[in-house]
Enzyme design. Structure first.
Site, PDB file in Angstrom:
ATOM      1  N   GLU A  75      -9.163   1.904  -1.799  1.00 42.57           N
ATOM      2  CA  GLU A  75      -9.914   1.568  -0.584  1.00 42.57           C
ATOM      3  C   GLU A  75     -10.644   2.776  -0.007  1.00 42.57           C
ATOM      4  O   GLU A  75     -10.126   3.884  -0.005  1.00 42.57           O
ATOM      5  CB  GLU A  75      -8.935   1.029   0.455  1.00 42.57           C
ATOM      6  CG  GLU A  75      -9.519   0.785   1.824  1.00 42.57           C
ATOM      7  CD  GLU A  75      -8.469   0.413   2.842  1.00 42.57           C
ATOM      8  OE1 GLU A  75      -7.347   0.066   2.451  1.00 42.57           O
ATOM      9  OE2 GLU A  75      -8.770   0.503   4.047  1.00 42.57           O
ATOM     10  N   TRP A 119     -12.179  11.984   8.505  1.00 48.17           N
ATOM     11  CA  TRP A 119     -10.745  11.704   8.682  1.00 48.17           C
ATOM     12  C   TRP A 119     -10.405  10.375   8.062  1.00 48.17           C
ATOM     13  O   TRP A 119     -11.159   9.418   8.136  1.00 48.17           O
ATOM     14  CB  TRP A 119     -10.367  11.670  10.162  1.00 48.17           C
ATOM     15  CG  TRP A 119      -8.928  11.258  10.313  1.00 48.17           C
ATOM     16  CD1 TRP A 119      -7.808  12.004  10.039  1.00 48.17           C
ATOM     17  CD2 TRP A 119      -8.447   9.953  10.679  1.00 48.17           C
ATOM     18  NE1 TRP A 119      -6.682  11.275  10.233  1.00 48.17           N
ATOM     19  CE2 TRP A 119      -7.029  10.003  10.623  1.00 48.17           C
ATOM     20  CE3 TRP A 119      -9.060   8.755  11.041  1.00 48.17           C
ATOM     21  CZ2 TRP A 119      -6.224   8.892  10.919  1.00 48.17           C
ATOM     22  CZ3 TRP A 119      -8.272   7.654  11.335  1.00 48.17           C
ATOM     23  CH2 TRP A 119      -6.869   7.753  11.294  1.00 48.17           C
ATOM     24  N   ASP A 122      -5.267   3.710   0.024  1.00 44.15           N
ATOM     25  CA  ASP A 122      -6.393   3.936   0.925  1.00 44.15           C
ATOM     26  C   ASP A 122      -6.781   5.415   0.883  1.00 44.15           C
ATOM     27  O   ASP A 122      -6.009   6.269   1.323  1.00 44.15           O
ATOM     28  CB  ASP A 122      -5.982   3.542   2.358  1.00 44.15           C
ATOM     29  CG  ASP A 122      -7.175   3.516   3.324  1.00 44.15           C
ATOM     30  OD1 ASP A 122      -7.001   2.984   4.424  1.00 44.15           O
ATOM     31  OD2 ASP A 122      -8.269   4.004   2.952  1.00 44.15           O
ATOM     32  N   ARG A 131     -13.651  -5.626   3.433  1.00 46.91           N
ATOM     33  CA  ARG A 131     -12.553  -5.412   4.383  1.00 46.91           C
ATOM     34  C   ARG A 131     -12.927  -5.741   5.830  1.00 46.91           C
ATOM     35  O   ARG A 131     -12.106  -5.564   6.728  1.00 46.91           O
ATOM     36  CB  ARG A 131     -12.111  -3.951   4.314  1.00 46.91           C
ATOM     37  CG  ARG A 131     -11.556  -3.519   2.999  1.00 46.91           C
ATOM     38  CD  ARG A 131     -10.058  -3.469   2.983  1.00 46.91           C
ATOM     39  NE  ARG A 131      -9.507  -2.527   3.937  1.00 46.91           N
ATOM     40  CZ  ARG A 131      -8.440  -2.814   4.681  1.00 46.91           C
ATOM     41  NH1 ARG A 131      -7.885  -4.004   4.595  1.00 46.91           N
ATOM     42  NH2 ARG A 131      -7.952  -1.927   5.517  1.00 46.91           N
ATOM     43  N   HIS A 156      -9.316   6.640   2.379  1.00 45.22           N
ATOM     44  CA  HIS A 156      -9.716   6.870   3.783  1.00 45.22           C
ATOM     45  C   HIS A 156     -10.923   7.802   3.899  1.00 45.22           C
ATOM     46  O   HIS A 156     -10.923   8.763   4.680  1.00 45.22           O
ATOM     47  CB  HIS A 156      -8.535   7.414   4.584  1.00 45.22           C
ATOM     48  CG  HIS A 156      -8.498   6.860   5.988  1.00 45.22           C
ATOM     49  ND1 HIS A 156      -9.011   7.533   7.065  1.00 45.22           N
ATOM     50  CD2 HIS A 156      -8.037   5.689   6.467  1.00 45.22           C
ATOM     51  CE1 HIS A 156      -8.845   6.818   8.168  1.00 45.22           C
ATOM     52  NE2 HIS A 156      -8.265   5.689   7.827  1.00 45.22           N
ATOM     53  N   TYR A 163      -3.508  11.110   5.534  1.00 45.68           N
ATOM     54  CA  TYR A 163      -3.719   9.821   6.195  1.00 45.68           C
ATOM     55  C   TYR A 163      -2.576   8.847   5.894  1.00 45.68           C
ATOM     56  O   TYR A 163      -2.080   8.779   4.763  1.00 45.68           O
ATOM     57  CB  TYR A 163      -5.049   9.170   5.736  1.00 45.68           C
ATOM     58  CG  TYR A 163      -4.989   7.722   6.088  1.00 45.68           C
ATOM     59  CD1 TYR A 163      -4.672   6.762   5.126  1.00 45.68           C
ATOM     60  CD2 TYR A 163      -5.063   7.332   7.423  1.00 45.68           C
ATOM     61  CE1 TYR A 163      -4.494   5.445   5.480  1.00 45.68           C
ATOM     62  CE2 TYR A 163      -4.870   6.018   7.781  1.00 45.68           C
ATOM     63  CZ  TYR A 163      -4.582   5.079   6.817  1.00 45.68           C
ATOM     64  OH  TYR A 163      -4.363   3.785   7.179  1.00 45.68           O
ATOM     65  N   ARG A 215       0.858  -1.177   0.000  1.00 46.93           N
ATOM     66  CA  ARG A 215       0.000   0.000   0.000  1.00 46.93           C
ATOM     67  C   ARG A 215       0.891   1.222   0.000  1.00 46.93           C
ATOM     68  O   ARG A 215       1.880   1.270   0.761  1.00 46.93           O
ATOM     69  CB  ARG A 215      -0.905  -0.007   1.247  1.00 46.93           C
ATOM     70  CG  ARG A 215      -1.968   1.064   1.226  1.00 46.93           C
ATOM     71  CD  ARG A 215      -2.732   1.162   2.524  1.00 46.93           C
ATOM     72  NE  ARG A 215      -2.040   2.006   3.497  1.00 46.93           N
ATOM     73  CZ  ARG A 215      -2.618   2.420   4.630  1.00 46.93           C
ATOM     74  NH1 ARG A 215      -3.857   2.054   4.910  1.00 46.93           N
ATOM     75  NH2 ARG A 215      -1.952   3.182   5.475  1.00 46.93           N
ATOM     76  N   GLU A 264     -13.765  -1.786   6.474  1.00 52.15           N
ATOM     77  CA  GLU A 264     -13.078  -1.946   7.771  1.00 52.15           C
ATOM     78  C   GLU A 264     -13.901  -1.354   8.909  1.00 52.15           C
ATOM     79  O   GLU A 264     -13.751  -1.780  10.049  1.00 52.15           O
ATOM     80  CB  GLU A 264     -11.694  -1.324   7.746  1.00 52.15           C
ATOM     81  CG  GLU A 264     -11.665   0.169   7.654  1.00 52.15           C
ATOM     82  CD  GLU A 264     -10.242   0.703   7.612  1.00 52.15           C
ATOM     83  OE1 GLU A 264      -9.426   0.202   6.823  1.00 52.15           O
ATOM     84  OE2 GLU A 264      -9.955   1.637   8.383  1.00 52.15           O
ATOM     85  N   HIS A 276      -9.061  -6.006   7.158  1.00 46.78           N
ATOM     86  CA  HIS A 276      -8.346  -4.947   7.864  1.00 46.78           C
ATOM     87  C   HIS A 276      -7.324  -5.596   8.802  1.00 46.78           C
ATOM     88  O   HIS A 276      -7.587  -6.642   9.392  1.00 46.78           O
ATOM     89  CB  HIS A 276      -9.379  -4.164   8.659  1.00 46.78           C
ATOM     90  CG  HIS A 276      -8.891  -2.932   9.325  1.00 46.78           C
ATOM     91  ND1 HIS A 276      -9.522  -2.422  10.437  1.00 46.78           N
ATOM     92  CD2 HIS A 276      -7.856  -2.094   9.072  1.00 46.78           C
ATOM     93  CE1 HIS A 276      -8.900  -1.317  10.829  1.00 46.78           C
ATOM     94  NE2 HIS A 276      -7.902  -1.090   9.995  1.00 46.78           N
ATOM     95  N   GLU A 332      -4.316  -7.423   5.186  1.00 49.25           N
ATOM     96  CA  GLU A 332      -3.513  -6.256   5.567  1.00 49.25           C
ATOM     97  C   GLU A 332      -2.600  -6.660   6.713  1.00 49.25           C
ATOM     98  O   GLU A 332      -3.004  -7.386   7.627  1.00 49.25           O
ATOM     99  CB  GLU A 332      -4.418  -5.112   6.013  1.00 49.25           C
ATOM    100  CG  GLU A 332      -3.656  -3.877   6.465  1.00 49.25           C
ATOM    101  CD  GLU A 332      -4.575  -2.727   6.816  1.00 49.25           C
ATOM    102  OE1 GLU A 332      -5.788  -2.910   6.857  1.00 49.25           O
ATOM    103  OE2 GLU A 332      -4.054  -1.625   7.046  1.00 49.25           O
TER     104      GLU A 332
HETATM  105  C1  CS2 Z   1      -6.599   2.193   7.882  1.00 43.92           C
HETATM  106  C2  CS2 Z   1      -6.421   2.113   9.364  1.00 43.92           C
HETATM  107  O1  CS2 Z   1      -5.367   0.199   7.840  1.00 43.92           O
HETATM  108  C3  CS2 Z   1      -6.188   0.892   7.229  1.00 43.92           C
HETATM  109  O2  CS2 Z   1      -6.684   0.602   6.131  1.00 43.92           O
HETATM  110  O3  CS2 Z   1      -7.850   2.586   7.438  1.00 43.92           O
HETATM  111  O4  CS2 Z   1      -5.108   2.474   9.629  1.00 43.92           O
HETATM  112  C4  CS2 Z   1      -7.347   2.979  10.199  1.00 43.92           C
HETATM  113  O5  CS2 Z   1      -7.065   4.343   9.951  1.00 43.92           O
HETATM  114  C5  CS2 Z   1      -7.115   2.663  11.664  1.00 43.92           C
HETATM  115  O6  CS2 Z   1      -7.374   1.294  11.870  1.00 43.92           O
HETATM  116  C6  CS2 Z   1      -7.995   3.505  12.567  1.00 43.92           C
HETATM  117  O7  CS2 Z   1      -7.767   3.161  13.908  1.00 43.92           O
HETATM  118 MG    MG Z   2      -8.321   1.716   5.593  1.00 45.01          MG
END
Ligand code: CS2
Ligand code: MG
Length: 421
Positions: A255, A421, A229, A302, A231, A178, A166, A281, A331, A358
């Site tokens: 993602e 976020w 991602d 996810r 996000h 992010y 990633r 996730e 996730h 992941e």
């Molecule tokens: C993210 C995570 O791993 C991912 O794909 O979306 O790092 C996510 O931000 C965290 O699990 C939040 O606690």
């Molecule tokens: Mg993610």
């Protein structure tokens, strides 16, 4: 493989029609660099199981749910009745679903599967139906302050043997983006006791990210899987635009390209791009993703062990997804404990419609608190053969790391609008 009938490490177990009872359950909160919530369930046959209930930034809500509302219901129950207990905790709550409830149910569910596999003297994947694969392809998290640094980091992951990486980059003109970690290896977004306020600008992001993947493919070619991602930052049309612009770089997936409460929003993205889509996730039941799956609006789901009610429910989501050839992509961030990672690897080893797992490495302190038998090898994770899910908790060591309240960041647009976020 002939499993010992009564493996020497286990006391003589009455696995037949005899009785078995849950005699105790307790929540262990520990913070070896980050908070984890672990449930330990003990039985009258001396076998115990552990489950993960961690919810980043909201841990104490799950602790209270378990201690006040679930543990009293478990004492005296037969731990072998995993499905009945799952249904009892899901339907019996009346107030169904939601991230807190489903994480508490997940913690119980995984602990009970751990007990059942230990009793059977089997690694958990064998109890699920045996191996569908010899090893589990994972993706690592390359990130950098800009394109050049991120390209170098992707190269480092390739040199470590990763087949899937990633890539996340800082964005010029934005202080925070992010997925950018401070020390390159361990990414932990929950930093402060109060949410860190970050500024987001979609235009700057959309202008920059396609250049990252152009440079990555130009540098390393097309032999490795590249993931990204978003996000939750884009509107559906912006996500469609990004997906279209990323098509020449043949991503493994894009993602969380837009918030997915409105599953229908993904139809607009799907109409405009063939970039594979992954989401889920933050989902916690099949109902959150049913429409996405049956309308083939996504390619990877996810949801993971801890967020989606444990193994019992995640199997249902995976089987449902298999009807429409949607694959799993669970996730696996650092805020999911090694208990979830260990259990997920047994699930990943069994599940026929596996996609990818992941894998954000945990810190040495975390690994010491949660001894486990899974291991990384040349871009894959391999679960162990220990009866159960292969993860334990060192309670004495866990006690040395008291809970430390942390919050996830929030994002605002440059005009101050609260964003995703
Ligand atoms: C993210 C995570 O791993 C991912 O794909 O979306 O790092 C996510 O931000 C965290 O699990 C939040 O606690
Ligand atoms: Mg993610």
């Amino acid at each position: 493989m002939n499993y010992p009938v009564n493996p020497p490490s286990q006391p003589d177990l009455d696995r037949g029609t005899g009785s078995m009872k849950i005699t105790g359950a307790r929540v262990i909160v520990t913070c070896p660099g980050r908070n984890f919530v672990t449930l330990k369930i003990e039985t009258d046959q001396g076998v115990y199981g552990i489950g993960d209930g961690t919810m980043n930034g909201r841990e104490k809500a799950v602790v209270a749910y378990l201690e006040e509302h679930i543990i009293p219901l478990l004492i005296g129950r037969d731990p072998r009745r995993i499905e009945d207990i799952w249904q009892y905790l899901y339907r019996g709550a009346y107030w169904r679903r939601g991230p807190v409830t489903m994480r508490a149910i997940a913690a119980v569910d995984v602990a009970l599967w751990d007990i059942k596999a230990k009793m059977a003297g089997m690694p958990l994947y064998d109890l699920l139906g045996g191996r569908s694969r010899d090893r589990v392809m994972v993706y690592g998290h390359a990130n950098g302050s800009d394109i050049a640094h991120t390209v170098d980091e992707v190269g480092r992951y390739i040199s470590e043997g990763y087949k899937a990486i990633r890539a996340q980059t800082g964005i010029p003109g934005l202080d925070k983006a992010y997925g950018i970690s401070k020390d390159k290896k361990f990414y932990e977004p929950a930093e402060g006791e109060l949410p860190l306020e970050t500024v987001w600008d979609t235009r700057k992001y959309l202008n920059y990210v396609p250049q990252l993947f152009d440079k990555l493919r130009d540098t390393y070619g097309f032999d490795h899987h590249l993931l990204h991602d978003v996000h939750h930052r884009l509107t559906p049309l912006e996500a469609a635009q990004l997906g279209k612009r990323l098509e020449p770089y043949s991503l493994f997936w894009m993602e969380d390209s837009t918030p997915a409460e409105n599953q229908e929003a993904f139809r607009l993205i799907r109409q405009h791009t063939t970039t594979p889509l992954a989401v889920g996730e933050i989902f916690n039941t099949l109902w959150d993703c049913k429409d996405l799956i049956q309308n083939q609006l996504i390619d990877y789901i996810r949801t993971t062990i801890v967020s989606a009610g444990g193994l019992t429910h995640l199997r249902r989501i995976a089987d449902f997804a298999s009807v429409w050839q949607v694959r799993t992509g669970s996730h696996g961030a650092t805020d999911l404990s090694p208990v979830t990672m260990g259990t997920a690897l047994h699930f990943d080893t069994w599940v026929p419609n596996f996609g990818i797992q992941e894998y954000m490495r945990h810190t040495p302190e975390t690994d010491a608190v949660f001894p486990h038998d899974y291991r990384f090898d040349d871009g894959f994770l391999l679960c162990g053969e220990t009866p159960g899910h292969g993860v334990d908790i060192d309670e004495a060591l866990a006690a040395k790391y008291p809970y430390s309240p942390k919050q996830l960041p929030v994002a605002r647009l440059e005009d101050g609008t609260l964003w995703n976020w």
